[in-house]
Structure formats: structure tokens, C-alpha cells
Design an enzyme around this catalytic site. Structure first.
Site, mmCIF file in Angstrom:
data_model
loop_
_atom_site.group_PDB
_atom_site.id
_atom_site.type_symbol
_atom_site.label_atom_id
_atom_site.label_comp_id
_atom_site.label_asym_id
_atom_site.label_seq_id
_atom_site.Cartn_x
_atom_site.Cartn_y
_atom_site.Cartn_z
ATOM 1 N N TYR A 128 0.844 -1.207 0.000
ATOM 2 C CA TYR A 128 0.000 0.000 0.000
ATOM 3 C C TYR A 128 0.877 1.255 0.000
ATOM 4 C CZ TYR A 128 -3.430 3.413 1.801
ATOM 5 O OH TYR A 128 -4.242 4.513 1.983
ATOM 6 N N LYS B 2 1.189 4.244 -2.852
ATOM 7 C CA LYS B 2 0.900 5.660 -2.598
ATOM 8 C C LYS B 2 2.149 6.516 -2.870
ATOM 9 C CE LYS B 2 -3.485 5.639 -1.229
ATOM 10 N NZ LYS B 2 -4.549 6.335 -1.967
#
Ligand SMILES: NC(=O)c1ccc[n+]([C@@H]2O[C@H](COP(=O)([O-])OP(=O)(O)OC[C@H]3O[C@@H](n4cnc5c(N)ncnc54)[C@H](OP(=O)(O)O)[C@@H]3O)[C@@H](O)[C@H]2O)c1
Length: 267
Positions: free
Chosen positions: A161, A165
Site C-alpha cells: 500500500y 501511494k
């Protein structure tokens, strides 16, 4: 002619932060918000909001799907002729607290596709409509988990994740540089000085399904108190994000990484 109406597009508008943002913006006069959903016909709260306000148009958009993005462009072109504010909000977070060695490459691919390529596809398709605005703005909802500079402060291991990002952040920094900075060689070479404000914003730790999954991954419930971390409601986060969107200027916001409270986060 479409007058001075402010036109927005928000991806991932079915629930959580995206729904709160759509609801908040739809309270304003003279706005039209296109609201991305994977399955608009079954996005009931969004359909209700559309019916109640008459200012929200649910649109099918699966992140990174070029056919969906092309159809979205046609619809926006026909109904509004421009986009003033583009918010890439749709996102997923999986494999909480899994070390890199235990995270399958396919999990990286999936999260990169939704979280980073989703923003790329959206921007590439909507750019011609954005620059029809007299004040074009592109915001990507990122996460402090994508800050390489503050990795030691993140209480969970979030390799896939966080990397997705960080990729999103890097992409938006390029977009900001290519599209609006004054006296910038890159912008000059590309002929893309279109005055776009592009920035990434961390929405805070917000009590949504995503936060619930993160808490459950470490054996906690959504209402657990974590020292030093304030949990926002989706409405509180949306209000803080909209304040930043309203205030954003190329000189002060372009190519920067903000937190919901207006402070800056290191890359
Ligand atoms: N909550 C937090 O504490 C927090 C913190 C930092 C950053 N963020 C970021 O904030 C954004 C919103 O998160 P949230 O907390 O509101 O999450 P959420 O409640 O899980 O909502 C996610 C939204 O993204 C949509 N979505 C998921 N996968 C998609 C795909 N493949 N294509 C299109 N749409 C997709 C979902 O649509 P469906 O309903 O169809 O699944 C939903 O509308 C995300 O980018 C997230 O990374 C959240």
C-alpha cells in the site's frame, strides 16, 4: 455555454471519504459533481444523494479502466464541457502488517493498479476537460503511509500500500512540474503551462471500512484509542480536504504533499 458552475469529478464516491466529499460539495450552489462508482446502479446512497440534490451524477469508473475513463470524458463533455476540480480518491489497502517477504507480488500489482495507475488514467483522459477550466485543480488522495521520509512513524508494515501511494505521489509531483510551474524548463519544453494546480493530500486517519480493516489486522476495533492518532469521521476529513482544495494555488500548493490539517508531509 455552461456558465460559472463549478464542475467536479470524484472517484470512489460510493462510501467513506469519497461519499463524504461528494455530499459536502453537493451542498454548494451552482455545482455539478460527477461521482465515480464501480457499479453505479447499486450504489444506493449515491443514487439517493443524486436524486435529493440534483447536483450529483453517478458514473461508472473502475480504477485504471481506460474504456470507463473514455466514456466518462464523453459524458462530462456533453453535460458540462469542463472539469474544474478532479479528485482521485478511489483506493484500496490490503496486506496490512505483512512484511515484504510475505507479501505476494500480485498484491503489489493490484494496489499499484488501483492507487497509482488509476490516477494516471484519470488524469490522462480528463486533462483536455480540466484545461477548459479557468482554475483547473487535480488532487490525489494519498496516505502518510506513502511518505518514505516518515516511514519510521507508521505503526504498521504497509509495504504494498505504502509503495503504491509513494508511486502516486511521485506521479502527481511530475504532473505538477509538467503542467504549471512558472519558468520551468520541463513545462516549457512540453508546452504544457496550463496553470494546473496538482497536489497530493493525506486525509487523516478516518473511520471508514479501510480504517476498520487496518485496525482489525492488528486485533483492534475501529473505536480503539491509539495514543497520538486522532480518528476523524469521513465528514470531518471531507471538510478539511475541501478547505485545502478551495485555498490551493499553484505557488503555495502545486507539487506538494499535504496533510488534512494543511501541514506538509515529507516525501
Ligand atoms: N481511511 C483512512 O484512514 C485513510 C487514510 C489515508 C488514506 N486514505 C485514502 O483515502 C481514499 C479513500 O479511502 P476510504 O477510507 O474512504 O476507503 P473506503 O471506505 O474503503 O472506500 C474506498 C472507495 O474506493 C472505491 N474503490 C475501491 N477499489 C476500486 C476500484 N478498483 N475502482 C474504483 N473504485 C474503487 C470503493 O468503491 P466500492 O464501493 O465499489 O468498493 C470506495 O468508493 C483512499 O485512496 C485511501 O487510500 C484513507
Amino acid at each position: 455555454m455552461h456558465g460559472d458552475r463549478v464542475v467536479g469529478f470524484i472517484s470512489g464516491a460510493t462510501r467513506g471519504i469519497g461519499f463524504a466529499l461528494t455530499s459536502l460539495l453537493a451542498q454548494r450552489d451552482d455545482v455539478l459533481i460527477f461521482a465515480g462508482a464501480r457499479d453505479p446502479a447499486n450504489a444506493l446512497p449515491l443514487q439517493e444523494l443524486a436524486e435529493k440534490t440534483g447536483k450529483v451524477i453517478p458514473v461508472k469508473l473502475e480504477a485504471a479502466n481506460e474504456a470507463d475513463a473514455a466514456a466518462l470524458v464523453k459524458l462530462v463533455e456533453q453535460k458540462a464541457g469542463k472539469v474544474d476540480v478532479l479528485v482521485n480518491n478511489a483506493g484500496i489497502a490490503e496486506d496490512f502488517n505483512k512484511p515484504v517477504l510475505a507479501t505476494p507480488p500480485a498484491s503489489f500489482t493490484k494496489q499499484f493498479t488501483v492507487n497509482a495507475l488509476g490516477a494516471l488514467v484519470l488524469f490522462q483522459h480528463l486533462h483536455p476537460l480540466l484545461i477548459k477550466s479557468s482554475s483547473p485543480r487535480f488532487f490525489a488522495i494519498t496516505s502518510s503511509a506513502g511518505s518514505t521520509g516518515s516511514i519510521a512513524l507508521i505503526p504498521l508494515s504497509l509495504a504494498a500500500y505504502g509503495s503504491s501511494k509513494a508511486a502516486l505521489n511521485h506521479l502527481v509531483a511530475h504532473i505538477a512540474r509538467e503542467h504549471g510551474e512558472k519558468d520551468n524548463l520541463i513545462a516549457t519544453l512540453h508546452g504544457e503551462k496550463d496553470g494546473l494546480v496538482a497536489a497530493v493530500v493525506h486525509p487523516g486517519f478516518v473511520g471508514t471500512d479501510m480504517a476498520k480493516a487496518a485496525m482489525e489486522a492488528v486485533g483492534l476495533t475501529l473505536d480503539a484509542q491509539i495514543p497520538g492518532i486522532q480518528m476523524l469521521t469521513p465528514d470531518e476529513s471531507a471538510a478539511a480536504l475541501v478547505k485545502i482544495y478551495d485555498e490551493a494555488k499553484r505557488e503555495t500548493h502545486g507539487g506538494r504533499f499535504f496533510s488534512y490539517d494543511g501541514s506538509q508531509i515529507p516525501w
